[in-house]
Design an enzyme around this catalytic site. Structure first.
Site, PDB file in Angstrom:
ATOM      1  N   HIS A 203       0.838  -1.199   0.000  1.00  0.00           N
ATOM      2  CA  HIS A 203       0.000   0.000   0.000  1.00  0.00           C
ATOM      3  C   HIS A 203       0.874   1.250   0.000  1.00  0.00           C
ATOM      4  O   HIS A 203       2.002   1.233   0.477  1.00  0.00           O
ATOM      5  CB  HIS A 203      -0.968   0.005   1.186  1.00  0.00           C
ATOM      6  CG  HIS A 203      -0.307  -0.127   2.532  1.00  0.00           C
ATOM      7  ND1 HIS A 203       0.202  -1.335   2.988  1.00  0.00           N
ATOM      8  CD2 HIS A 203      -0.077   0.762   3.511  1.00  0.00           C
ATOM      9  CE1 HIS A 203       0.715  -1.156   4.205  1.00  0.00           C
ATOM     10  NE2 HIS A 203       0.560   0.109   4.548  1.00  0.00           N
TER      11      HIS A 203
ATOM     12  N   HIS B 245       0.844   5.222   1.217  1.00  0.00           N
ATOM     13  CA  HIS B 245       0.192   6.250   2.027  1.00  0.00           C
ATOM     14  C   HIS B 245       0.274   7.587   1.307  1.00  0.00           C
ATOM     15  O   HIS B 245       1.343   7.978   0.831  1.00  0.00           O
ATOM     16  CB  HIS B 245       0.912   6.436   3.365  1.00  0.00           C
ATOM     17  CG  HIS B 245       0.892   5.247   4.266  1.00  0.00           C
ATOM     18  ND1 HIS B 245      -0.032   5.100   5.270  1.00  0.00           N
ATOM     19  CD2 HIS B 245       1.684   4.147   4.324  1.00  0.00           C
ATOM     20  CE1 HIS B 245       0.199   3.958   5.914  1.00  0.00           C
ATOM     21  NE2 HIS B 245       1.237   3.356   5.357  1.00  0.00           N
TER      22      HIS B 245
END
Ligand code: ZN
Length: 141
Positions: free
Chosen positions: A100, A102
């Site tokens: 992922h 951010h």
């Protein structure tokens, strides 16, 4: 896909989420423990543990979406700056082992050591609405 992985569960809609953007390959959601208002996570829908596992083409697509969403987040929450953070491995502070990115809004004078607290889902939904509006008005996805 992993049954244990919280992001895979979010992708399958089995866990609550405030989504900003979704297509066949990528999902962008608000972090429920934001560093700052508008803190967004962009994740590939396929389960890759880290940047080393994802094929180059899919990584390129992921970061194309990251660029667009970063612009929408900046406008949506009026941020002075945006940090992109992507951790790989425990030693790099990776907590959820599903790749992922951010997108963290930053504000002039903001302390970076602010504790991360859980934010109510309906508040997140309101922030998500504002960012989604920016996606629609300022960016053609
Ligand atoms: Zn996963």
């Amino acid at each position: 896909m992993s049954d244990q992985c919280v992001f895979c569960r979010i992708v399958r809609n089995e866990a609550s989420r405030s989504a900003i953007y979704e297509d066949d390959e990528v999902l962008a959601i608000l972090d429920f423990r934001p560093v700052s208002e508008g803190h967004t996570l962009v994740i590939p829908k396929k389960h890759y543990e880290n940047i080393f596992e994802i094929p180059e083409e899919e990584a390129a697509y992921l970061f194309r979406i990251v660029k667009k969403i970063a612009g929408a987040v900046r406008l949506g929450v009026n941020a002075d700056g945006i940090s992109l953070v992507q951790n790989n491995g425990k030693a790099a502070n990776q907590v959820v082992f599903h790749l992922h990115v951010h997108i963290i809004p930053r504000y002039e004078g903001q302390k970076s050591s602010r504790p991360r607290e859980v934010v109510e889902a309906n508040f997140l939904d309101k922030v998500a609405d504002r960012i989604r509006e920016s996606v629609l008005t300022e960016h053609t996805l």
